[in-house]
Design a protein around this motif. Structure first.
Motif, PDB file in Angstrom:
ATOM      1  N   LEU A 380       0.871  -1.209   0.058  1.00 17.76           N
ATOM      2  CA  LEU A 380       0.024   0.188  -0.225  1.00 17.76           C
ATOM      3  C   LEU A 380       1.066   1.242  -0.079  1.00 17.76           C
ATOM      4  O   LEU A 380       0.471   2.211  -0.650  1.00 17.76           O
ATOM      5  CB  LEU A 380      -1.008   0.092   1.166  1.00 17.76           C
ATOM      6  N   ILE A 381       1.908   1.174   0.841  1.00 18.55           N
ATOM      7  CA  ILE A 381       2.887   2.388   0.890  1.00 18.55           C
ATOM      8  C   ILE A 381       3.661   2.560  -0.443  1.00 18.55           C
ATOM      9  O   ILE A 381       3.622   3.571  -1.164  1.00 18.55           O
ATOM     10  CB  ILE A 381       3.944   2.293   1.876  1.00 18.55           C
ATOM     11  N   GLY A 382       3.975   1.606  -1.142  1.00 20.96           N
ATOM     12  CA  GLY A 382       4.673   1.435  -2.491  1.00 20.96           C
ATOM     13  C   GLY A 382       3.870   1.905  -3.412  1.00 20.96           C
ATOM     14  O   GLY A 382       4.089   2.661  -4.269  1.00 20.96           O
ATOM     15  N   GLU A 383       2.358   1.541  -3.419  1.00 24.01           N
ATOM     16  CA  GLU A 383       1.645   2.164  -4.532  1.00 24.01           C
ATOM     17  C   GLU A 383       1.277   3.669  -4.267  1.00 24.01           C
ATOM     18  O   GLU A 383       1.142   4.401  -5.412  1.00 24.01           O
ATOM     19  CB  GLU A 383       0.395   1.227  -4.246  1.00 24.01           C
ATOM     20  N   TRP A 384       1.386   4.181  -3.061  1.00 24.30           N
ATOM     21  CA  TRP A 384       1.131   5.513  -2.831  1.00 24.30           C
ATOM     22  C   TRP A 384       2.561   6.278  -3.618  1.00 24.30           C
ATOM     23  O   TRP A 384       2.189   7.554  -4.132  1.00 24.30           O
ATOM     24  CB  TRP A 384       0.981   5.826  -1.348  1.00 24.30           C
ATOM     25  N   LEU A 385       3.531   5.718  -3.199  1.00 30.21           N
ATOM     26  CA  LEU A 385       4.756   6.368  -3.708  1.00 30.21           C
ATOM     27  C   LEU A 385       4.800   6.458  -4.891  1.00 30.21           C
ATOM     28  O   LEU A 385       5.357   7.230  -5.756  1.00 30.21           O
ATOM     29  CB  LEU A 385       5.785   5.755  -3.037  1.00 30.21           C
ATOM     30  N   GLY A 386       4.218   5.194  -5.941  1.00 35.34           N
ATOM     31  CA  GLY A 386       4.256   5.367  -7.165  1.00 35.34           C
ATOM     32  C   GLY A 386       3.414   6.295  -7.788  1.00 35.34           C
ATOM     33  O   GLY A 386       4.037   7.116  -8.635  1.00 35.34           O
ATOM     34  N   VAL A 387       2.218   6.411  -7.433  1.00 32.69           N
ATOM     35  CA  VAL A 387       1.083   7.108  -7.993  1.00 32.69           C
ATOM     36  C   VAL A 387       1.606   8.455  -7.918  1.00 32.69           C
ATOM     37  O   VAL A 387       1.710   9.583  -8.476  1.00 32.69           O
ATOM     38  CB  VAL A 387       0.125   7.129  -7.371  1.00 32.69           C
ATOM     39  N   ARG A 388       2.392   9.079  -6.744  1.00 39.62           N
ATOM     40  CA  ARG A 388       2.732  10.416  -6.260  1.00 39.62           C
ATOM     41  C   ARG A 388       4.160  10.661  -7.122  1.00 39.62           C
ATOM     42  O   ARG A 388       4.550  11.678  -6.744  1.00 39.62           O
ATOM     43  CB  ARG A 388       3.006  10.475  -4.906  1.00 39.62           C
ATOM     44  N   GLN A 389       4.516   9.804  -7.848  1.00 37.48           N
ATOM     45  CA  GLN A 389       5.917   9.947  -8.533  1.00 37.48           C
ATOM     46  C   GLN A 389       7.130  10.142  -8.103  1.00 37.48           C
ATOM     47  O   GLN A 389       8.040  11.029  -8.313  1.00 37.48           O
ATOM     48  CB  GLN A 389       5.723  11.194  -9.774  1.00 37.48           C
ATOM     49  N   LYS A 390       7.140   9.349  -6.965  1.00 35.79           N
ATOM     50  CA  LYS A 390       8.158   9.476  -5.811  1.00 35.79           C
ATOM     51  C   LYS A 390       9.181   8.349  -6.263  1.00 35.79           C
ATOM     52  O   LYS A 390      10.108   8.110  -5.451  1.00 35.79           O
ATOM     53  CB  LYS A 390       7.760   9.459  -4.368  1.00 35.79           C
ATOM     54  N   LEU A 391       8.937   7.371  -7.125  1.00 34.81           N
ATOM     55  CA  LEU A 391       9.989   6.519  -7.085  1.00 34.81           C
ATOM     56  C   LEU A 391      10.460   6.407  -8.818  1.00 34.81           C
ATOM     57  O   LEU A 391       9.568   7.065  -9.655  1.00 34.81           O
ATOM     58  CB  LEU A 391       9.300   4.996  -7.188  1.00 34.81           C
ATOM     59  N   GLY A 392      11.729   5.987  -9.079  1.00 35.02           N
ATOM     60  CA  GLY A 392      12.019   5.877 -10.348  1.00 35.02           C
ATOM     61  C   GLY A 392      11.174   4.824 -11.227  1.00 35.02           C
ATOM     62  O   GLY A 392      10.480   4.006 -10.391  1.00 35.02           O
ATOM     63  N   LEU A 393      11.098   4.720 -12.440  1.00 32.88           N
ATOM     64  CA  LEU A 393      10.432   4.021 -13.299  1.00 32.88           C
ATOM     65  C   LEU A 393      10.633   2.379 -12.939  1.00 32.88           C
ATOM     66  O   LEU A 393       9.814   1.564 -12.925  1.00 32.88           O
ATOM     67  CB  LEU A 393      10.387   4.167 -14.787  1.00 32.88           C
ATOM     68  N   ASP A 394      12.006   2.121 -12.900  1.00 40.13           N
ATOM     69  CA  ASP A 394      12.306   0.691 -12.626  1.00 40.13           C
ATOM     70  C   ASP A 394      12.036   0.341 -11.259  1.00 40.13           C
ATOM     71  O   ASP A 394      11.396  -0.698 -10.943  1.00 40.13           O
ATOM     72  CB  ASP A 394      13.697   0.497 -13.167  1.00 40.13           C
ATOM     73  N   ALA A 395      12.248   1.222 -10.369  1.00 37.85           N
ATOM     74  CA  ALA A 395      12.150   0.927  -8.887  1.00 37.85           C
ATOM     75  C   ALA A 395      10.509   0.738  -8.645  1.00 37.85           C
ATOM     76  O   ALA A 395      10.110  -0.017  -7.942  1.00 37.85           O
ATOM     77  CB  ALA A 395      12.688   2.049  -7.969  1.00 37.85           C
ATOM     78  N   ASN A 396       9.596   1.466  -9.494  1.00 41.80           N
ATOM     79  CA  ASN A 396       8.267   1.494  -9.247  1.00 41.80           C
ATOM     80  C   ASN A 396       7.641   0.031  -9.570  1.00 41.80           C
ATOM     81  O   ASN A 396       6.788  -0.472  -9.054  1.00 41.80           O
ATOM     82  CB  ASN A 396       7.512   2.350 -10.364  1.00 41.80           C
ATOM     83  N   PHE A 397       8.361  -0.574 -10.666  1.00 41.79           N
ATOM     84  CA  PHE A 397       7.958  -1.987 -10.876  1.00 41.79           C
ATOM     85  C   PHE A 397       8.288  -2.945  -9.907  1.00 41.79           C
ATOM     86  O   PHE A 397       7.399  -3.671  -9.443  1.00 41.79           O
ATOM     87  CB  PHE A 397       8.780  -2.356 -12.233  1.00 41.79           C
ATOM     88  N   TRP A 398       9.110  -2.712  -9.091  1.00 43.29           N
ATOM     89  CA  TRP A 398       9.665  -3.723  -7.853  1.00 43.29           C
ATOM     90  C   TRP A 398       8.763  -3.057  -6.776  1.00 43.29           C
ATOM     91  O   TRP A 398       8.570  -4.262  -5.937  1.00 43.29           O
ATOM     92  CB  TRP A 398      11.099  -3.638  -7.670  1.00 43.29           C
ATOM     93  N   PHE A 399       8.718  -2.066  -6.422  1.00 43.96           N
ATOM     94  CA  PHE A 399       8.319  -1.686  -4.749  1.00 43.96           C
ATOM     95  C   PHE A 399       7.017  -0.676  -4.916  1.00 43.96           C
ATOM     96  O   PHE A 399       6.582  -0.427  -3.883  1.00 43.96           O
ATOM     97  CB  PHE A 399       9.440  -1.050  -4.081  1.00 43.96           C
ATOM     98  N   GLY A 400       6.603  -0.483  -6.427  1.00 45.56           N
ATOM     99  CA  GLY A 400       5.398   0.691  -6.163  1.00 45.56           C
ATOM    100  C   GLY A 400       4.332   0.171  -6.785  1.00 45.56           C
ATOM    101  O   GLY A 400       3.764  -1.001  -6.224  1.00 45.56           O
ATOM    102  N   HIS A 401       3.883   0.631  -8.086  1.00 45.77           N
ATOM    103  CA  HIS A 401       2.483   0.328  -8.561  1.00 45.77           C
ATOM    104  C   HIS A 401       2.627  -0.343 -10.035  1.00 45.77           C
ATOM    105  O   HIS A 401       3.166   0.451 -10.781  1.00 45.77           O
ATOM    106  CB  HIS A 401       1.721   1.685  -8.695  1.00 45.77           C
ATOM    107  N   GLN A 402       2.508  -1.389 -10.180  1.00 47.80           N
ATOM    108  CA  GLN A 402       2.656  -2.150 -11.434  1.00 47.80           C
ATOM    109  C   GLN A 402       1.302  -1.794 -12.589  1.00 47.80           C
ATOM    110  O   GLN A 402       1.588  -1.979 -13.609  1.00 47.80           O
ATOM    111  CB  GLN A 402       2.330  -3.649 -11.352  1.00 47.80           C
ATOM    112  N   GLY A 403       0.491  -1.105 -11.994  1.00 48.22           N
ATOM    113  CA  GLY A 403      -0.659  -0.550 -12.797  1.00 48.22           C
ATOM    114  C   GLY A 403      -1.525  -1.439 -13.292  1.00 48.22           C
ATOM    115  O   GLY A 403      -2.461  -1.007 -14.071  1.00 48.22           O
ATOM    116  N   TYR A 404      -1.660  -2.771 -12.894  1.00 51.25           N
ATOM    117  CA  TYR A 404      -2.611  -3.799 -13.539  1.00 51.25           C
ATOM    118  C   TYR A 404      -3.632  -4.173 -12.539  1.00 51.25           C
ATOM    119  O   TYR A 404      -3.159  -4.722 -11.349  1.00 51.25           O
ATOM    120  CB  TYR A 404      -2.007  -5.066 -14.087  1.00 51.25           C
TER     121      TYR A 404
END
Length: 762
Positions: A380-404
């Motif tokens: 849940l925290i990772g998804e929030w960080l991803g949507v808020r554009q706080k992660l790099g695009l590669d890091a987002n895949f691993w720890f953020g929001h995969q989008g599916y």
């Protein structure tokens, strides 16, 4: 036992053949997936963008929420547009106006019908032609289309940035201000949106249909239903009617089956003393209730964003908790709490059935609980960080929001969840093992529980099969293995077997009858359920064979649901069979509700969006939300609550039960869900469906429809149902809290040896 053995053989054949077919079609999807051009250039030789830009653009789309913020190819959220359909329509309108202004000196809308027809035919010929060089992979577009692409890119870069002229549109789309601050990310995003649109409008080489089988409906370029969509829809109707007839005939032939045994004089579970590992599952159910309440709150926020896209009654909530986050958490937490209820049921039932408490079982249950909490919180925290554009695009895949949708959590959290499921399999399996080895009439039923446990643990691995740049069609193929097979398939088999096991232990059904009933139900369900996965993939860049299999075979999924009213009635009669069974009245009534919602939500509303000719027009509209709410909560949510109550019955002091709270909770949830569907979601879906047929999908998802006064009124009509539903959930939560308080220190911690449990298999 011979009949049981024959049923096992039939089930094995169906599973092997179905998965072989599903694998074969999966290979066809891979071979015929839409290509990603190496470069997109204009006729003058100008490079517009490259394959790497498109791939990075997809990563940006994932990071901003992906399918939780609008949809691609019809898969995703319903408030914002389907970006592939929206891009396509804007591009087409730009080109028609450009040609009309240049050739005739007036806008396209003011041209004569004859001139409009000629321009649309010119447009169709240009847009639907495959202009990718097969050797180099270069896509060449005309100067006019290049201008349309540049115009669209400028529009979307402003929309996903801070263009003040699009502030009002961002509000209506539930986009926060400047959702993608990085200009290069916005530029990459537009290339991905173009590619998804290009696949919907470009004919496959040598064929008369586009890569998405002429989806979406777009009259400007004659994107209309294909012959296959009509033919296979008719075939699905015929298959459904014929299979229902066979099932009714089979059901009638079973009327003279062995009668149910007379109920025992007293509750067979009255003397049950839970082991320490069974008691350790109580905290799982506490988390289930907590997550359920959080999910309802997030659903309320998500629905409210449809009328105030950036605010909650004037408060700028989207600055901290935007729509993409609330919808992500709303859908993901639903999976979390329902799955947790079922996992805890397995941990509770296994030692109770076998009478065996394995060494350090309690430690394993506690470790698994901690792991689940880490996955929930971390994802849940990772998804929030991803949507808020706080992660790099590669890091987002691993720890953020995969989008599916439904597998939004980053790959790292997915792996941890898979490891947790393997641990759960180990814990349940070793506790069940003595009962599996012990010859008894209930052995086939226990085997069904065990096999479904194995399937639940292993099939989540389908969500680990894709990488950051895997073809989108293949990702959709594997994603639906998780959503359809894992959630809707094997969890349901597990739940069916567990319910039958509970009824058998209560002495309400004979072991042989229960075993045969579970196997027959599993055979019927998986006959259409495995290959039926394909009905989600009609327009996902897949070949026509997907539609043929998906339409006809998935129609069989509806067949067993037509008789669930009988199952519900039978379960209801059980509550009146003897005096002591009244103690289980409300858990059993939740199973009755499961049968009802399976028939309505999964059956009626599921078939509404199943035939290709229907789904062609209404995929991605609120009709899908009707099916999702009625099936996900109505079936699996009610089932999770029913299983939880059955387990709590053996984990708590019976004097602490308050049936009045359960009564209000049960009716609040069911009536509230019914109000939500029929006062809001279904009417909105009908309005959108009409618009999609008459004008096109882009229009059904447009501001003109979604933000029309009538639709906004219908959105507000959700409030009464939401209130009733929420009050029902609060009653369930209050019941569990009072039960916990009333049972503190009053449950014996008896450690059992093998064979000691009063629930041990016969």
């Amino acid at each position: 036992m011979h009949n049981i053995r024959r049923l096992w053989i039939v089930l094995a054949i169906i599973v092997v053949v179905s998965f072989a077919g599903l694998g074969f079609v999966g290979r066809q999807i891979y071979v015929h997936r839409p290509p990603v051009p190496s470069t997109v250039v204009s006729e003058s030789g100008e490079t517009l963008f490259t394959r790497d830009d498109i791939q990075r653009g997809r990563q940006v789309w994932q990071s901003m929420g992906g399918q939780q913020l609008g949809s691609i190819w019809g898969h995703g959220a319903y408030l914002t547009p389907d970006w592939s359909a929206d891009w396509l329509h804007r591009e087409l309108v730009f080109m028609l106006d450009r040609w009309a202004e240049r050739d005739d000196g007036l806008p396209f809308a003011e041209a004569s019908r004859e001139r409009q027809a000629a321009l649309k035919e010119r447009l169709r010929a240009e847009i639907r032609s495959d202009r990718v060089d097969p050797a180099s992979g270069v896509l060449t577009v005309s100067a006019d289309r290049a201008a349309a692409i540049r115009n669209n890119r400028s529009f979307y870069e402003g929309l996903f940035g801070a263009d003040p002229e699009q502030t009002a549109l961002r509000e209506k789309y539930a986009l926060p201000e400047n959702p993608i601050p990085d200009a290069s990310r916005r530029e990459w995003l537009t290339t991905f949106l173009f590619w998804t649109s290009w696949a919907t409008a470009t004919n496959r080489p040598g064929e008369a249909a586009t890569y998405t089988m002429n989806w979406p409906h777009e009259p400007l370029i004659a994107n209309l239903p294909t012959t296959e969509a009509v033919v296979w829809s008719v075939a699905s109707f015929v298959a459904l009617i014929g299979a229902i007839g066979l099932l009714v005939w089979y059901q009638a032939a079973q009327l003279e089956e062995e009668a149910a045994p007379p109920p025992p004089a007293s509750d067979p579970l009255e003397t049950l003393r839970p082991t320490s590992s069974m008691l350790a599952t109580r905290k799982y159910f506490g988390v289930v209730v907590l997550l359920f309440l959080v999910q309802i709150g997030l659903g309320t926020l998500t629905a409210h964003y449809t009328v105030e896209g950036q605010h909650f009654y004037g408060f700028p909530l989207a600055d901290w908790l935007p729509y993409a986050v609330t919808r992500t958490w709303h859908t993901q937490i639903a999976i979390f709490w329902i799955a947790t209820a079922w996992l805890a049921t397995g941990l509770y039932i296994a030692p109770a059935v076998s009478g065996y408490e394995p060494p350090r079982q309690t430690l394993g249950v506690n470790v698994l609980f901690a792991a689940l909490l880490i996955v929930v919180a971390g994802s849940l925290i990772g998804e929030w960080l991803g949507v808020r554009q706080k992660l790099g695009l590669d890091a987002n895949f691993w720890f953020g929001h995969q989008g599916y949708e439904y597998v939004d959590l980053g790959r790292f959290w997915q792996i941890l969840l898979f490891v947790g499921l393997l641990l759960w399999l180990l814990l349940v399996g070793r506790a069940l093992w003595p009962a599996l080895r012990r010859p008894s009439d209930s052995q086939p039923l226990i085997a069904a529980v065990f096999i479904s446990t194995v399937a639940i643990a292993l099939f989540y691995a389908a969500g680990l099969t894709w990488g950051q740049h895997t073809a989108l069609s293949m990702i959709e193929y594997w994603r639906w293995w998780v959503v359809h097979l894992w959630v809707e398939g094997f969890f349901e088999v597990f739940a069916t077997a567990v319910i039958a096991l509970l009824f058998m232990k209560l002495g309400l059904v004979r072991p042989k009858v229960a075993s045969a009933a579970v196997l027959v139900s599993t055979i019927i369900f998986l006959s259409g359920g495995i290959m039926g996965t394909l009905h989600h993939l009609y327009w996902a860049g897949t070949p026509p064979s997907v539609m043929a299999w998906g339409a006809v075979v998935s129609a069989l999924e509806v067949v067993p649901l037509v008789l669930l009213g009988l199952e519900g009635y039978h379960n209801y009669r059980v509550t009146k069979s003897t005096k002591w069974i009244a103690a289980y009245r409300w858990p059993i009534l939740f199973f009755v509700a499961v049968a009802f919602w399976n028939m309505l939500g999964a059956g009626v509303f599921g078939f509404l969006i199943n035939p290709p000719i229907s789904l062609y027009y209404i995929q991605g509209l609120n009709t899908t939300a009707v099916h999702a709410h009625a099936a996900l909560f109505g079936v699996y949510g009610m089932l999770g609550i029913g299983l939880m109550l059955f387990c709590l019955r053996g984990l708590t002091v019976r004097a602490a039960w308050d049936d009045r709270l359960l009564k209000w909770g049960f009716w609040g949830l069911n009536i509230g869900l019914m109000m939500m569907l029929f006062l809001s979601l279904l009417p909105i879906g009908a309005i959108q469906g009409w618009a999609a047929v008459s004008e096109g999908l882009w229009y059904a998802r447009s501001i003109e429809v979604v933000q029309s006064p009538l639709v906004r009124t219908l959105v507000w009509m959700r409030v009464p149902g939401d209130i009733v539903f929420g009050l029902g959930a609060l009653m369930i939560a209050l019941f569990v809290f009072k039960l916990w308080i009333g049972s503190l220190g009053r449950v014996p911690l008896t450690r059992h040896r093998e064979g000691d449990s009063p629930m041990a298999a016969e």
